[in-house]
Each structure stands twice: as C-alpha cells, then as structure tokens.
Motif scaffolding. Structure first.
Motif, mmCIF file in Angstrom:
data_model
loop_
_atom_site.group_PDB
_atom_site.id
_atom_site.type_symbol
_atom_site.label_atom_id
_atom_site.label_comp_id
_atom_site.label_asym_id
_atom_site.label_seq_id
_atom_site.Cartn_x
_atom_site.Cartn_y
_atom_site.Cartn_z
ATOM 1 N N SER A 1 0.822 -1.204 0.000
ATOM 2 C CA SER A 1 0.000 0.000 0.000
ATOM 3 C C SER A 1 0.862 1.262 0.000
ATOM 4 C CB SER A 1 -0.897 -0.006 1.246
ATOM 5 O OG SER A 1 -1.758 1.096 1.232
ATOM 6 N N PHE A 2 0.363 2.298 -0.638
ATOM 7 C CA PHE A 2 1.049 3.587 -0.658
ATOM 8 C C PHE A 2 0.710 4.349 0.623
ATOM 9 C CE2 PHE A 2 1.738 2.601 -5.063
ATOM 10 C CZ PHE A 2 2.974 3.156 -5.293
ATOM 11 N N ALA A 44 6.157 5.451 1.757
ATOM 12 C CA ALA A 44 6.288 4.509 0.644
ATOM 13 C C ALA A 44 7.011 5.188 -0.515
ATOM 14 C CB ALA A 44 4.926 4.006 0.189
ATOM 15 N N GLY A 102 7.520 4.887 -4.623
ATOM 16 C CA GLY A 102 6.958 4.291 -5.831
ATOM 17 C C GLY A 102 7.657 4.789 -7.069
ATOM 18 N N MET A 105 6.086 9.242 -0.577
ATOM 19 C CA MET A 105 4.796 9.701 -0.081
ATOM 20 C C MET A 105 4.924 10.485 1.224
ATOM 21 S SD MET A 105 2.991 8.477 -2.488
ATOM 22 C CE MET A 105 1.463 9.121 -1.823
ATOM 23 N N ASN A 150 -2.716 2.437 -5.030
ATOM 24 C CA ASN A 150 -2.514 0.998 -4.844
ATOM 25 C C ASN A 150 -2.916 0.226 -6.088
ATOM 26 O OD1 ASN A 150 -1.801 1.705 -2.258
ATOM 27 N ND2 ASN A 150 -3.600 0.820 -1.280
ATOM 28 N N VAL A 200 5.325 -0.162 -6.097
ATOM 29 C CA VAL A 200 5.989 0.188 -4.834
ATOM 30 C C VAL A 200 7.361 -0.474 -4.850
ATOM 31 C CG1 VAL A 200 5.935 -0.003 -2.323
ATOM 32 C CG2 VAL A 200 3.802 0.309 -3.582
ATOM 33 N N GLU A 231 10.478 1.708 1.031
ATOM 34 C CA GLU A 231 9.926 2.627 2.017
ATOM 35 C C GLU A 231 11.053 3.331 2.755
ATOM 36 O OE1 GLU A 231 7.750 0.866 5.264
ATOM 37 O OE2 GLU A 231 9.167 -0.780 5.414
#
Length: 183
Positions: free
Chosen positions: A108-109, A113, A115, A132, A140, A145, A148
């Motif tokens: 999940s963003f 996260a 991406g 993020m 998502n 992704v 993190e």
C-alpha cells in the motif's frame, strides 16, 4: 533454517535482503539524509534499475521537480533533472535504458512509501520515483511500490514544495546531492 509446516519440515533459504539507498538532500527546504529500504522481493526489476542508476552516480544532483503538499515528492529524472539544467524539461525524461514492465503488488502507498513514477502507460516506469508524505490508497495497484523510507522522514518532510495542482517547484528546487546503495 527448518520449519514445520503442516507436519512437513521445509528447508527455508535466508530471508530476501533488499538493498537500500542513502539519499543525501540539500537545498532551500531539506538538508540531510534519508534511508530507503528497497523491496527486491516485490519489484525486482525496478529495484535493479534504481540500484544500477545509483551505483553509476546518475541520481547525483538530480532535483525534486514535482512536490505536492500532503501527497508526494518526485525526483529521478536523470535526463533533464540535473541541477543547472533547463528545469522546464525536468520530469519529462528518463535513463538510456528501456522502460520497465509494471510490478504491481499488494503493498500500500502509505506515508514513507517509495513508488516508481510513470506515464499513462503502466509499463513506462524508467528512472523517476516518488516518496509519499501521506497515504494515497488510490495509487494501490496502479503504481509499483519499490521501497519505504525507514530513517530520515523528517528530511523528506522538509523538501521544498511546489506550486499549483501539479506541484511544479519554482526557483531553486532541492536536490539529491548523492544517492548511495547500501546492503
């Protein structure tokens, strides 16, 4: 390592160890380093690309060209996003390598996260990535992704914000002074 699963012993290999990145940022907003743990088990082709570009020094002096308050900070345009270049083109380029096929996952963003940026084509990620500031679950399954931020989120939070709906940074944007691959 051996583990009992449903009455059968299985031999498990060592856990997948993802490489990481130390990103040192400087500018009018952020000054410091943040660490990204990369998910090579989730997005192996994207992680390989990012680490190859980082090892080659391609991300050094690349600006954060698109930064939207409460959403994300985008960087990684190794073609047009180098400090001192014509910033009107920043965000439109990539590397000399071919684009990557999407590696969507159930990750999940969430805040922190990382991406891969892309165009409308899901298989168009190349060198650009974003971090993020806050959760964005609408991403998502639509973007890959790759990792993190595990340290230095305060540095990410301080990155100079852009203006307008697209978050274009005006004036002198913050930049990645260096991006180092860690083990």
């Amino acid at each position: 390592m051996r583990k009992l699963l449903a009455g059968v012993f299985c031999v498990l290999g060592p856990p997948a160890m993802a490489a990481g990145l130390d990103v040192t940022v400087a500018g009018e907003g952020a000054n410091g380093t943040f660490h990204i743990e990369l998910f090579d088990d989730v997005a192996p082709q994207h992680v390989a690309r990012i680490t190859a570009l980082a090892k080659a020094g391609e991300y050094d002096d690349v600006v954060f060209h698109r930064v939207i308050e409460g959403f994300m900070a985008q960087t990684g345009d190794v073609q047009y996003g180098k400090m001192g270049a014509d910033m009107r083109m920043a965000g439109t380029g990539g590397s000399d390598m071919s684009d990557l096929a999407a590696e969507f996952s159930d990750r999940s963003f969430e805040r922190g996260a990382v991406g891969m940026a892309r165009s409308q084509n899901p298989n168009s990620a190349n060198s650009q990535f974003f971090v993020m500031f806050a959760p964005a679950t609408h991403l998502n399954g639509q973007y890959t992704v790759v990792g993190e931020v595990t340290e230095g989120m305060d540095v990410v939070d301080a990155i100079k914000r852009g203006t307008g709906g697209n978050g274009t940074v005006v004036g002198q944007p913050d930049r990645m002074v260096s991006v180092t691959v860690t083990d």
